[in-house]
Scaffold this motif. Sequence first.
Motif, PDB file in Angstrom:
ATOM      1  N   VAL C  82       0.501 -32.409 -19.636  1.00 35.82           N
ATOM      2  CA  VAL C  82       1.416 -33.503 -19.334  1.00 35.82           C
ATOM      3  C   VAL C  82       0.973 -34.229 -18.072  1.00 35.82           C
ATOM      4  CG1 VAL C  82       3.755 -33.998 -18.543  1.00 35.82           C
ATOM      5  CG2 VAL C  82       3.403 -32.525 -20.523  1.00 35.82           C
ATOM      6  N   LEU C  83       0.678 -33.470 -17.044  1.00 36.69           N
ATOM      7  CA  LEU C  83       0.309 -34.102 -15.776  1.00 36.69           C
ATOM      8  C   LEU C  83      -0.983 -34.901 -15.924  1.00 36.69           C
ATOM      9  CD1 LEU C  83       1.190 -31.112 -13.460  1.00 36.69           C
ATOM     10  CD2 LEU C  83       2.321 -33.329 -13.510  1.00 36.69           C
ATOM     11  N   GLY C  84      -1.946 -34.303 -16.606  1.00 35.78           N
ATOM     12  CA  GLY C  84      -3.210 -34.997 -16.783  1.00 35.78           C
ATOM     13  C   GLY C  84      -3.042 -36.276 -17.583  1.00 35.78           C
ATOM     14  N   SER C  85      -2.323 -36.192 -18.703  1.00 35.61           N
ATOM     15  CA  SER C  85      -2.151 -37.390 -19.528  1.00 35.61           C
ATOM     16  C   SER C  85      -1.352 -38.436 -18.774  1.00 35.61           C
ATOM     17  CB  SER C  85      -1.416 -37.070 -20.823  1.00 35.61           C
ATOM     18  OG  SER C  85      -1.798 -35.836 -21.300  1.00 35.61           O
ATOM     19  N   THR C  86      -0.321 -37.985 -18.047  1.00 30.99           N
ATOM     20  CA  THR C  86       0.488 -38.945 -17.314  1.00 30.99           C
ATOM     21  C   THR C  86      -0.355 -39.651 -16.261  1.00 30.99           C
ATOM     22  OG1 THR C  86       2.298 -37.410 -17.646  1.00 30.99           O
ATOM     23  CG2 THR C  86       2.667 -39.216 -16.123  1.00 30.99           C
ATOM     24  N   LEU C  87      -1.225 -38.893 -15.638  1.00 34.34           N
ATOM     25  CA  LEU C  87      -2.105 -39.509 -14.642  1.00 34.34           C
ATOM     26  C   LEU C  87      -2.931 -40.622 -15.279  1.00 34.34           C
ATOM     27  CD1 LEU C  87      -3.051 -39.295 -11.728  1.00 34.34           C
ATOM     28  CD2 LEU C  87      -4.767 -37.659 -12.461  1.00 34.34           C
ATOM     29  N   LEU C  88      -3.488 -40.321 -16.453  1.00 28.81           N
ATOM     30  CA  LEU C  88      -4.276 -41.343 -17.140  1.00 28.81           C
ATOM     31  C   LEU C  88      -3.398 -42.534 -17.499  1.00 28.81           C
ATOM     32  CD1 LEU C  88      -6.461 -39.149 -19.530  1.00 28.81           C
ATOM     33  CD2 LEU C  88      -7.131 -40.245 -17.411  1.00 28.81           C
ATOM     34  N   VAL C  89      -2.164 -42.240 -17.955  1.00 28.93           N
ATOM     35  CA  VAL C  89      -1.277 -43.330 -18.357  1.00 28.93           C
ATOM     36  C   VAL C  89      -0.910 -44.182 -17.147  1.00 28.93           C
ATOM     37  CG1 VAL C  89       1.025 -43.841 -19.200  1.00 28.93           C
ATOM     38  CG2 VAL C  89      -0.374 -42.156 -20.369  1.00 28.93           C
ATOM     39  N   VAL C  90      -0.683 -43.536 -16.009  1.00 27.29           N
ATOM     40  CA  VAL C  90      -0.346 -44.309 -14.807  1.00 27.29           C
ATOM     41  C   VAL C  90      -1.483 -45.258 -14.473  1.00 27.29           C
ATOM     42  CG1 VAL C  90       0.006 -44.105 -12.319  1.00 27.29           C
ATOM     43  CG2 VAL C  90       1.298 -42.674 -13.881  1.00 27.29           C
ATOM     44  N   VAL C  91      -2.699 -44.774 -14.581  1.00 27.79           N
ATOM     45  CA  VAL C  91      -3.828 -45.665 -14.309  1.00 27.79           C
ATOM     46  C   VAL C  91      -3.829 -46.830 -15.298  1.00 27.79           C
ATOM     47  CG1 VAL C  91      -6.326 -45.819 -14.185  1.00 27.79           C
ATOM     48  CG2 VAL C  91      -5.175 -43.765 -13.372  1.00 27.79           C
ATOM     49  N   LEU C  92      -3.573 -46.499 -16.582  1.00 22.62           N
ATOM     50  CA  LEU C  92      -3.533 -47.564 -17.593  1.00 22.62           C
ATOM     51  C   LEU C  92      -2.421 -48.553 -17.282  1.00 22.62           C
ATOM     52  CD1 LEU C  92      -3.974 -45.691 -20.988  1.00 22.62           C
ATOM     53  CD2 LEU C  92      -5.617 -47.136 -19.805  1.00 22.62           C
ATOM     54  N   ALA C  93      -1.254 -48.013 -16.915  1.00 18.28           N
ATOM     55  CA  ALA C  93      -0.102 -48.870 -16.705  1.00 18.28           C
ATOM     56  C   ALA C  93      -0.284 -49.725 -15.455  1.00 18.28           C
ATOM     57  CB  ALA C  93       1.159 -48.015 -16.599  1.00 18.28           C
ATOM     58  N   TRP C 224      10.396 -44.075 -35.701  1.00 14.68           N
ATOM     59  CA  TRP C 224      10.214 -44.939 -34.538  1.00 14.68           C
ATOM     60  C   TRP C 224       8.764 -45.130 -34.157  1.00 14.68           C
ATOM     61  CZ3 TRP C 224       7.760 -42.737 -30.362  1.00 14.68           C
ATOM     62  CH2 TRP C 224       7.668 -41.318 -30.346  1.00 14.68           C
ATOM     63  N   VAL C 225       7.880 -44.186 -34.566  1.00  9.97           N
ATOM     64  CA  VAL C 225       6.529 -44.169 -33.997  1.00  9.97           C
ATOM     65  C   VAL C 225       5.772 -45.484 -34.206  1.00  9.97           C
ATOM     66  CG1 VAL C 225       4.335 -42.960 -33.957  1.00  9.97           C
ATOM     67  CG2 VAL C 225       6.432 -41.668 -34.204  1.00  9.97           C
ATOM     68  N   PRO C 226       5.640 -45.959 -35.467  1.00 13.05           N
ATOM     69  CA  PRO C 226       4.867 -47.189 -35.618  1.00 13.05           C
ATOM     70  C   PRO C 226       5.501 -48.388 -34.922  1.00 13.05           C
ATOM     71  CG  PRO C 226       5.457 -46.226 -37.751  1.00 13.05           C
ATOM     72  CD  PRO C 226       6.135 -45.414 -36.728  1.00 13.05           C
ATOM     73  N   ASP C 227       6.831 -48.487 -35.009  1.00 14.04           N
ATOM     74  CA  ASP C 227       7.477 -49.660 -34.412  1.00 14.04           C
ATOM     75  C   ASP C 227       7.287 -49.667 -32.899  1.00 14.04           C
ATOM     76  OD1 ASP C 227       8.293 -50.451 -36.894  1.00 14.04           O
ATOM     77  OD2 ASP C 227      10.199 -49.367 -36.791  1.00 14.04           O
ATOM     78  N   VAL C 228       7.491 -48.517 -32.287  1.00 22.29           N
ATOM     79  CA  VAL C 228       7.363 -48.464 -30.831  1.00 22.29           C
ATOM     80  C   VAL C 228       5.908 -48.641 -30.416  1.00 22.29           C
ATOM     81  CG1 VAL C 228       7.641 -46.983 -28.821  1.00 22.29           C
ATOM     82  CG2 VAL C 228       9.417 -47.062 -30.556  1.00 22.29           C
ATOM     83  N   THR C 229       5.026 -48.005 -31.138  1.00 23.00           N
ATOM     84  CA  THR C 229       3.616 -48.114 -30.768  1.00 23.00           C
ATOM     85  C   THR C 229       3.141 -49.557 -30.837  1.00 23.00           C
ATOM     86  OG1 THR C 229       3.367 -45.992 -31.861  1.00 23.00           O
ATOM     87  CG2 THR C 229       1.370 -47.081 -31.159  1.00 23.00           C
ATOM     88  N   GLU C 230       3.639 -50.278 -31.809  1.00 24.51           N
ATOM     89  CA  GLU C 230       3.211 -51.666 -31.943  1.00 24.51           C
ATOM     90  C   GLU C 230       3.968 -52.577 -30.986  1.00 24.51           C
ATOM     91  OE1 GLU C 230       3.764 -53.252 -35.786  1.00 24.51           O
ATOM     92  OE2 GLU C 230       2.341 -54.883 -35.484  1.00 24.51           O
ATOM     93  N   GLY C 231       5.276 -52.279 -30.788  1.00 25.48           N
ATOM     94  CA  GLY C 231       6.089 -53.207 -30.015  1.00 25.48           C
ATOM     95  C   GLY C 231       6.040 -53.001 -28.521  1.00 25.48           C
ATOM     96  N   ALA C 232       5.942 -51.764 -28.094  1.00 21.27           N
ATOM     97  CA  ALA C 232       5.976 -51.495 -26.661  1.00 21.27           C
ATOM     98  C   ALA C 232       4.662 -51.902 -26.017  1.00 21.27           C
ATOM     99  CB  ALA C 232       6.236 -50.007 -26.446  1.00 21.27           C
ATOM    100  N   PRO C 233       4.658 -52.049 -24.699  1.00 21.92           N
ATOM    101  CA  PRO C 233       3.373 -52.313 -24.026  1.00 21.92           C
ATOM    102  C   PRO C 233       2.396 -51.186 -24.336  1.00 21.92           C
ATOM    103  CG  PRO C 233       5.218 -52.482 -22.496  1.00 21.92           C
ATOM    104  CD  PRO C 233       5.780 -51.993 -23.782  1.00 21.92           C
ATOM    105  N   PRO C 234       1.086 -51.501 -24.435  1.00 17.74           N
ATOM    106  CA  PRO C 234       0.120 -50.499 -24.894  1.00 17.74           C
ATOM    107  C   PRO C 234       0.136 -49.221 -24.071  1.00 17.74           C
ATOM    108  CG  PRO C 234      -0.904 -52.648 -24.781  1.00 17.74           C
ATOM    109  CD  PRO C 234       0.468 -52.812 -24.229  1.00 17.74           C
ATOM    110  N   ALA C 235       0.244 -49.333 -22.753  1.00 17.89           N
ATOM    111  CA  ALA C 235       0.203 -48.115 -21.948  1.00 17.89           C
ATOM    112  C   ALA C 235       1.382 -47.220 -22.305  1.00 17.89           C
ATOM    113  CB  ALA C 235       0.229 -48.463 -20.467  1.00 17.89           C
ATOM    114  N   ILE C 236       2.542 -47.878 -22.531  1.00 18.79           N
ATOM    115  CA  ILE C 236       3.723 -47.102 -22.886  1.00 18.79           C
ATOM    116  C   ILE C 236       3.558 -46.503 -24.273  1.00 18.79           C
ATOM    117  CG2 ILE C 236       6.208 -47.245 -23.267  1.00 18.79           C
ATOM    118  CD1 ILE C 236       5.110 -47.358 -20.358  1.00 18.79           C
ATOM    119  N   ALA C 237       2.929 -47.283 -25.155  1.00 14.85           N
ATOM    120  CA  ALA C 237       2.652 -46.751 -26.487  1.00 14.85           C
ATOM    121  C   ALA C 237       1.825 -45.483 -26.364  1.00 14.85           C
ATOM    122  CB  ALA C 237       1.927 -47.790 -27.331  1.00 14.85           C
ATOM    123  N   ALA C 238       0.786 -45.547 -25.513  1.00 13.23           N
ATOM    124  CA  ALA C 238      -0.032 -44.355 -25.301  1.00 13.23           C
ATOM    125  C   ALA C 238       0.834 -43.232 -24.763  1.00 13.23           C
ATOM    126  CB  ALA C 238      -1.161 -44.672 -24.322  1.00 13.23           C
TER     127      ALA C 238
END
Lengths: 529, 495, 458
Positions: C82-93, C224-238
């Motif tokens: 979780v921490l590692g992925s979140t770190l990557l997501v924070v960089v993306l975001a 929810w997965v496809p709708d959110v993945t497509e609709g939300a900002p990409p970093a959030i989708a990730a």
Amino acid sequence: MMLPGWPGGLAVDGLSAVLLVTLAVVLAAVLAYSAREGYGPRFFVLMLLFAAAMAVTVTASDLLLLLMGWEVMGAMSYALIGYAWPDAGRVRAADTAFLTTRAADLGLYAAAGFAVAGAHSLGLDALAHAEAPWRDLIAAGVVVSALGKSAQLPFSFWLSKAMAGPSPVSALLHSATMVVAGAYLLMRLHPLLDATGWASTLVSWAGALTALLMGAVALAQRDLKQLLAASTCAQIGFMVLAAGAGTVGGGTAHLVAHAAVKSLLFLCAGVWLTRDGSHRLVDVAFGAGALALAGVPPLSLWVTKDEVLAGVGDPALLVVAFAASVLSAAYAGKALLRVLRPAGSSPVGLSQRVPLAGLAVAACGLGVLGLPGVAGEWRRLLGATDDVTPDVWMLVLSGVLAVVTVGAVVLARRVPEPGWALDWLLLERAATAGVVRPVFALARALDRFDDRVVDGAVRGVARAGRGTAALAGRRVEIRVDGVVSLTARAARWLAALARRPQTGQLHLYYAQAAVVLAVLVAVAVLAAG
Amino acid sequence: MLTLVIFLPLAVAVVLPAVPRRAVPWTWTAAALAEVALVAAMWAVHGTGGGVSFETDARWIPSVRAGYHVGVDGLSLPLLALTAVLFAACAVYSLRQTRRVREFAGLFLFLETVCLGLFAALDLLLFFVFFDLSIVGMYFVILLWGHGDPARSALKFFLYTFLGSLVLLLGFIGLYLGADPHTFDMVDLTRTPPLSGSPGLAGLTLLAVGIGLGIKTPVVPFHTWLPPAHTDAPAAGSAILAGVMLKMGAYGLVRIAMPMLPDAWRRYALVILIVGLVSVLYGALVALAQDNVKRLVAYSSVNHMGYIVLALGAAGYAAGGTDARRLAVTGAVTQMVGHGLVTGALFLLCGVLRDRAGSYDIGRFGGVARGAPVFAGLLAVASFAALGLPGLSGFIAEFQIFAGTIGAGAVATAVTGALAVTGILITAALFLRVLHKVVLGPPGELTPLVTDVRRPELAALVPLLALSLLIGVAPRALLDTIEPLSAAVVALVGR
Amino acid sequence: MPAMNENPADLAPELCVLLAAVLGLVNGLFLPRTKQWRVAVVCAIGLVFGLAAAGVAASRPDLMAFGSFAVDPVTHVTRIAVLGSTLLVVVLAAGEVRDHPRESEHYALILLSALGAMVLGATSDLLVLVGAYLLASIPAYALAGFGKDAPGTEAALKYYLMGAFLGVVMLAGVTLLYGVGRGTAYDTLRAGLADAPPAAMAAGVVALLAGLLFKAGAVPGHFWVPDVTEGAPPAIAAYVTTVPKIGAFAALFRFGAETAPGGWAPLVAVVAAATMTLGNLAAFGQDNVRRLLAYSTVSQAGYLLVPVAMAGRADLARPAVLFYVAAYAVTNVGAFAVVLACGRDDLAGYTGLLRRSPAAGLSLIVCLLGLVGTPPTAVFVGKVLMFGAALEGGYAWLAAVAAVNTVASVFYYLRWIVPLFGRSDGRPPPSRAPLAVAVAAAAVSLVLGVGSGIALAA
């Protein structure tokens, strides 16, 4: 020793030595003759390989090396028959010759396997001692191979095709290599044939019948080379008969004498074919060869053939063999008529005259092998001490028959030409209709089967498994025939079905989730209960 | 040493982007030739003894007892040598390649590492890693440098063989779970065969392993990915695919299926024999009906690989003589090497044909021997090697296979073996047909386009055929290396 | 039974995240809009400290904190993943919401949701589980609608309504289980469920699953997965397709292994088979890479459920779930990072990427082949373990279904890979920061695959 743990190699004994010497002499004569005929290096390389393969064949002491020489010899005969490769007809002839002999060779491959099973050895000496059912199978394989290589019935037709090669090739192929290999193998393995009981009888009859029927075929031929080819089959038939009867000394003598006669005849025929006219020496040599072939006393084949016949015990076989011998005199007489035709004159070089003369002398004089003193030595050399010396009545009878027949043919200047024998007993057509065409038809049918059914079934299975099926479906890469488009439709439908729940309408999501959960509860209850 | 041999090509591939463009083919060739020298040196050190040399066993995933365990023995050495030689031939052959040279060389070097690694692997998981990567690598070779309809053929190849690899993986996991203690180590698994107490599970595992390897080999009816993949692959890709990658399946049978599931192998030996026989006859007959020379060679590969399966099936008849079964296994391994050399050469020759005339249709050629005598000679030698002419590698292998199979002594082996012998006659017919239609006879419409082989092509082809000749004439060097191994395999299957 | 204690230091990684989130929020209040990026740095530092703490904790013996928080390998892996992925997501975001009016809240929400995911995976008490579920979900709803555009809002609403519905169902399930099992702690439940009435227990387990499957993005909570993945900002989708899943799978596994309810394996096996098949089939026709990835995450959830189903039945189940989930997380983030770097959602936009940017192209190939399960990537090892767990547990049919699905999945991943080799049409090169994330993720995927022995041994 080629295979670790399986002894074998090359070895020379009396029989091998005789064949090697014969091979060397004929090869030297043929190559000397060919030197002036303007062949390229490819020709000589192939001829030498051809002869080398024969040398390996006759000296091999195990089935592996024997088969190596045997098969290479076949391949070289292919290359030599198709020497003039731009001519599609000659290439086809070469194909036929190679495939026919190879079809028979399968017997040797199988025999090797049976030998491993029954004798735990590949050595030729061990084969006669193999255990019971295997020994018969080995013998069967060997006999089939030998009959094929020696162009005996029913494989004889390939030799007719082999005439597409240049004359020196025929001279070698018909005398000291290739066709005699079969006879050699049968003589070498006659203990095995004897051990089985049935094989020697079968071989005797195959040889005798070939001698008879191919004699008739030879009689029917209008083309000199075809006549000579059929006569080769017939003469090898006597050797095969000798192998079946166990007369190794006589058979070998016949082999050697025939090698001299036939190479001589083919070289002479070659002179006639490649030049407008002829040459006195050539005519004389051919005449001598033809008379020898007819079995006219005191020339070589008269003696050696009777040596063979002396060993035949079965009276029926003997009758057939005598009939064949009369036929041989008849077709030899027919060949002789060719010399009597007037022809122009053309020069023949020294390098060709010497081999022709030498071969002619041998063709006439090799009857010495049957002289009482020499014959004993000969048999000792070959280890065939129990051979029988021909009775006087037999010698006289066959000599008289030969002289009378030749005389009659030459006087009448024509011979009866049995029409049924003209096309080599229709053997090739039978093989084409009975084997080649069905195999090709089967191949094409299997090809379609492979395309439609096997490959289709793969995709049919895929269709059953939904996931894999959907692969073929989507438009991008796969675009194929019927089965696939069906698969594709099924897959597209499935994929659409899978996306259908994704309507974007929330209440539907709710409903579906609730239904699925209810189902899961049912599953859980069932599973837990 | 062995690790160096395996990963040297990959290391070269990694530095390849830094090499100037013009030096790329030469770097590739140099690396490939260095591999040949290294493998030859390993062979010289290993000699003809039994056992495993150059063994390295490092822990990789200790929790499932999978390790980086590699080593060479009489089975892997010939195949490593074959791999090195074929890749070197492909490197030389591709010296004139112009399309995306750097990527091409890199991918081939990667594939070389994968293939070498597979043949050296002594751990099931490691084996599987290389097995799977070979599929990925070859997919890209076909996709990017193929012709015709490469995307479709490559996809079919990928999906089909990937399915095979997953089935194989399930089989491997079955072996892993059947072993006590659980392990992926081949040496341990061979020492104490897993699942010996539960024939049903062993049968299922053999089925999974057999199907996985059978798809790769390929055996009928799992072969339909092969012809399109070959037809559309570039010449060098086809040569590697047929020459090296098809061997992975047969190698896996000898290395994994036979010693690790001996009971099941013996029980289902008849099935294996029949699959082999059907592959032999079916492959040969379908090949006979082809007009596309590459498809023809591809189907003839099905035939040639069928002999191997047949021989391995015969080795499962424990009742027969040991010497005969050893002969069969030795023949099977020899056939792997011989087929690799000869079929590699045949595919490269097909590549020459396509390079000049843009077609594989044998009906449109004829009389090529006039304008391209060297090409004609090479094709003739390769064809005769493929149809099993003595003096070339195919004969010595097939002779041992037939003699061993028939000689195993059971009725089933004798009958299937005798029927399989007819395969060589059909093969002879089909290769003579190729020679007849392409090389000999009167000229065809495309014949004027066919110029003779160029120097790189010649340099690639001659060693392959020369090695085939060497094996055919003096097989002892090879056979003596294989013999201890086949004795061991036969003993393992027989227990 | 691990030792009991109430030492807050055992929760150091969680506390680091919490502290970082609070500090970030506070900081954000005082920073001008253009300097808000410093919040990202604060959050990243918090995550790094959390990782360090988690790493230290992983080397200590197992224990139980506060009676409901297990500190064991499952927790360690959940924390690190979780921490590692979140770190990557924070960089993306960071690149995406740069200078956004509520940039600092964005990071804080991510961290809080991540905290929820961590607790979700670590708890061994149903009540804490519910709390963690809410903590993981609610910030994520807000994040999904962060863009305030139409698709984002719709996605957020759907996400929220689905989550609310299934959350309620889950609460009901917890109540039911409390009733029949006479407790909420897992070890109590284990004893209580053994002689519970099967129907009630089954209903309770399924209802509980509803919530967790929603977090995991598996059938039937996948809508929810496809709708959110497509609709939300990409970093959030990730983020939403990665981090909450880690917690959810850890929680599912823990529940299955520690309470061992009757019928668990067949129930989850059916869900697994349905999820992977549905995800794959739906992914075939997608031309939008984000939807494609969305369905791919659904199918991956199916594979992940296989070892979950084998919880308690197979020794390989635990390493399989843990390794797979970590491998999946890093690979999935990598794929999304490439999408973010390229800024294109259609397949055609990726034509010639390999020429334009070899780094992006290669990273994408590694990530996609990784999702297929090609060695030597990390997911390959996860898949091997997954197959092993299925066979070991006696579920050969499930292994076969997974194998067929894996082959099927090759098809749509290849549809994305093939255009990469095409001709480039001179689009601008991909942006730097996401590209760096992608390369890092691909590299980690490879390293984790090759060095899986070390990871599994720990």
